[in-house]
Design a protein around this motif. Structure first.
Motif, PDB file in Angstrom:
ATOM      1  N   HIS A   1      52.468 -44.607 -99.229  1.00  0.00           N
ATOM      2  CA  HIS A   1      51.361 -45.433 -98.751  1.00  0.00           C
ATOM      3  C   HIS A   1      50.861 -46.291 -99.911  1.00  0.00           C
ATOM      4  O   HIS A   1      50.430 -45.761-100.934  1.00  0.00           O
ATOM      5  CB  HIS A   1      50.223 -44.564 -98.216  1.00  0.00           C
ATOM      6  CG  HIS A   1      50.641 -43.627 -97.135  1.00  0.00           C
ATOM      7  ND1 HIS A   1      50.801 -44.010 -95.829  1.00  0.00           N
ATOM      8  CD2 HIS A   1      50.958 -42.305 -97.190  1.00  0.00           C
ATOM      9  CE1 HIS A   1      51.193 -42.971 -95.116  1.00  0.00           C
ATOM     10  NE2 HIS A   1      51.296 -41.930 -95.911  1.00  0.00           N
ATOM     11  N   LEU A   2      50.904 -47.599 -99.758  1.00  0.00           N
ATOM     12  CA  LEU A   2      50.474 -48.495-100.814  1.00  0.00           C
ATOM     13  C   LEU A   2      48.973 -48.744-100.787  1.00  0.00           C
ATOM     14  O   LEU A   2      48.432 -49.381-101.684  1.00  0.00           O
ATOM     15  CB  LEU A   2      51.223 -49.827-100.703  1.00  0.00           C
ATOM     16  CG  LEU A   2      52.740 -49.729-100.940  1.00  0.00           C
ATOM     17  CD1 LEU A   2      53.391 -51.099-100.796  1.00  0.00           C
ATOM     18  CD2 LEU A   2      53.029 -49.144-102.325  1.00  0.00           C
ATOM     19  N   SER A   3      48.293 -48.242 -99.768  1.00  0.00           N
ATOM     20  CA  SER A   3      46.837 -48.356 -99.709  1.00  0.00           C
ATOM     21  C   SER A   3      46.198 -47.193-100.464  1.00  0.00           C
ATOM     22  O   SER A   3      46.369 -46.031-100.076  1.00  0.00           O
ATOM     23  CB  SER A   3      46.354 -48.342 -98.260  1.00  0.00           C
ATOM     24  OG  SER A   3      44.955 -48.100 -98.195  1.00  0.00           O
ATOM     25  N   PRO A   4      45.457 -47.455-101.554  1.00  0.00           N
ATOM     26  CA  PRO A   4      44.772 -46.361-102.250  1.00  0.00           C
ATOM     27  C   PRO A   4      43.832 -45.589-101.339  1.00  0.00           C
ATOM     28  O   PRO A   4      43.692 -44.365-101.479  1.00  0.00           O
ATOM     29  CB  PRO A   4      44.011 -47.078-103.367  1.00  0.00           C
ATOM     30  CG  PRO A   4      44.778 -48.339-103.604  1.00  0.00           C
ATOM     31  CD  PRO A   4      45.267 -48.746-102.247  1.00  0.00           C
ATOM     32  N   ALA A   5      43.184 -46.266-100.396  1.00  0.00           N
ATOM     33  CA  ALA A   5      42.255 -45.583 -99.489  1.00  0.00           C
ATOM     34  C   ALA A   5      42.986 -44.545 -98.652  1.00  0.00           C
ATOM     35  O   ALA A   5      42.478 -43.438 -98.426  1.00  0.00           O
ATOM     36  CB  ALA A   5      41.549 -46.598 -98.584  1.00  0.00           C
ATOM     37  N   VAL A   6      44.194 -44.871 -98.183  1.00  0.00           N
ATOM     38  CA  VAL A   6      44.977 -43.924 -97.387  1.00  0.00           C
ATOM     39  C   VAL A   6      45.395 -42.740 -98.244  1.00  0.00           C
ATOM     40  O   VAL A   6      45.320 -41.576 -97.833  1.00  0.00           O
ATOM     41  CB  VAL A   6      46.203 -44.619 -96.773  1.00  0.00           C
ATOM     42  CG1 VAL A   6      47.133 -43.598 -96.121  1.00  0.00           C
ATOM     43  CG2 VAL A   6      45.772 -45.664 -95.757  1.00  0.00           C
ATOM     44  N   VAL A   7      45.852 -43.011 -99.464  1.00  0.00           N
ATOM     45  CA  VAL A   7      46.304 -41.929-100.346  1.00  0.00           C
ATOM     46  C   VAL A   7      45.151 -40.992-100.688  1.00  0.00           C
ATOM     47  O   VAL A   7      45.296 -39.760-100.655  1.00  0.00           O
ATOM     48  CB  VAL A   7      46.931 -42.522-101.621  1.00  0.00           C
ATOM     49  CG1 VAL A   7      47.297 -41.401-102.597  1.00  0.00           C
ATOM     50  CG2 VAL A   7      48.187 -43.329-101.279  1.00  0.00           C
TER      51      VAL A   7
END
Length: 439
Positions: free
Chosen positions: A276-282
């Motif tokens: 996942h390239l979204s920090p929020a998702v990670v």
């Protein structure tokens, strides 16, 4: 990587591969007894999948060595091993990947296998434990007494926990030389303090991995007084393709509980950042993992995912209960970056947002823990009382570093903080700087 075929005894030829066996020996796990960190991961695997048995084993050429079998009392090293063909543990090693069986008695790969009866195998799922070079040296598995269809989410969790086992083993190998040196060099009191500090440092990368087109540096500044393990950590690694991830966090509290949460955070972030390239998702997935494993401490974190461009660096930043990042432009202007988000490990649902940013040549992004913006003068020092060194003071100090590279910037900030608190740091501090280089 592995030679093909089977041995004369019908088992995979890879079991006798000398390079694999050397990797197994280097792991230091042959002859080691149970440890809580491995037992905790095994119990978690059993709990998540609803299985009665979970095990972590290391597979040699002719013997399988048990590391964690939580449902059995430890019977000593000689008792905690068996012939390699007497369990399913060699299957993931031989395949170099997962081995999943829904009905062991009916599956043609396992029907009639001598492990079915003694271990009560109805269904079996396992993944290989891998060395840093990718050699399968053992397996982590769960066993159900009855046949079952495995859920995809259960297998995903088991794969993640197996990666955590691999990371734990491999990280220990890299630290073994330093640990031996510490044990030999220090007396009992000094040794205790140094081992605590060694554990703290083991949670941080000793050297940041070079990123093309990026100048980076990090510093860890321990608090004054008694040496203890705390939860400040940072990391910089390649996530996927041209994308890189930088993360910095602060676990509440000190001691072994903080260290466990720090290790869980680093393993989970590294595992998920590539997907996942979204920090929020990670960070949201890290929150879920912390709750699932009943992490004893909460944490705050800031994560940045970025790539280099012709113009410099483009990326996204997410704050999880953490102070905002600071962006220093090449001309010395400083601005805060990031949208305030919720801390991790407390609430089932967290509100987190990504904020996009760009760095031109000479621009620098600073991540830091609250020790850098809550510095206090030594209360017993000779200087008169002064206000706390807050976020505004940190921003001013960062602005005065314009023109400096990443390493010189964090060194200058470390000096500023030391001069302000007079050599008595009330809290540990981590600093991580990322600067776009001039092409």
């Amino acid at each position: 990587m592995y030679p093909e075929g089977v041995r004369a005894d019908g088992l995979p030829a890879v079991l006798s591969d000398p390079v694999r066996l050397a990797a197994l020996a280097a792991s230091g796990q042959i002859g080691s007894g149970p440890e809580r960190v491995f037992d905790d991961l095994a119990r978690l695997a059993a709990s998540v999948t609803g299985c009665g048995i979970a095990a972590i084993t290391f597979v040699g050429e002719h013997r399988t060595f048990w590391k964690s079998v939580p449902h059995l009392p430890f019977g000593g090293f000689e008792a905690w091993q068996n012939a390699v063909g007497e369990s399913f543990c060699y299957f993931p090693v031989g395949m170099g990947g997962p081995f999943i069986v829904e009905d062991a008695a009916d599956d043609p790969r396992t029907a009639g296998h001598p492990a079915i009866g003694p271990w009560g195998v109805g269904a079996w799922a396992g993944f290989p434990i891998e060395s840093p070079d990718g050699y399968a040296i053992g397996s982590m598995c769960v066993i159900d007494a009855a046949p079952r269809a495995w859920k995809a989410e259960d297998l995903d969790t088991l794969a993640l926990l197996t990666r955590a086992v691999s990371n734990e083993v491999n990280h220990r190998v890299s630290l073994e030389t330093a640990r031996v040196a510490l044990r030999v060099a220090q007396d009992a009191l000094t040794q205790s303090a140094e081992l605590a500090r060694s554990l703290q440092e083991s949670l941080l990368p000793p050297v940041l991995r070079p990123v093309p087109g990026v100048d980076s540096a990090a510093r860890y500044l321990p608090a004054s007084g008694e040496v203890s393990v705390v939860g400040d950590f940072y990391d910089l690694f390649q996530a996927r393709g041209p994308w890189w991830t930088a993360v910095l966090g602060d676990v509440c509290g000190k001691g072994t509980d903080a260290a466990k949460v720090t290790a869980l955070a680093r393993y989970t972030l590294r595992a998920d950042a590539g997907e996942h390239l979204s920090p929020a998702v990670v960070l949201d997935r890290l929150n879920t993992a912390m709750l699932a494993q009943r992490a004893p401490r909460f944490l705050t974190a800031v994560q940045v995912t970025f790539r280099t461009t012709q113009a410099g660096i483009a990326g996204r930043v997410c704050l999880a209960g953490h102070p905002p990042a600071l962006l220093r432009r090449a001309d010395g202007r400083v601005q805060q970056l990031g949208a305030s988000g919720m801390l991790l490990g407390v609430f089932e649902r967290v509100e987190l947002d990504d904020v996009r940013f760009r760095l031109g040549p000479g621009d620098l992004l600073l991540l830091y823990t609250d020790g850098a913006c809550e510095a206090r003068p030594d209360p017993d020092g000779p200087r008169p009382p002064r206000p706390i060194f807050d976020e505004d003071a940190l921003a001013r100090a960062l602005g005065e570093t314009h023109g400096l590279d990443a390493a010189a910037t964090v060194d200058r900030l470390a000096t500023v903080l030391a001069e302000y608190h007079g050599g008595f740091a009330s809290d540990d501090t981590a600093l991580l700087a990322i600067r776009a280089t001039v092409r």
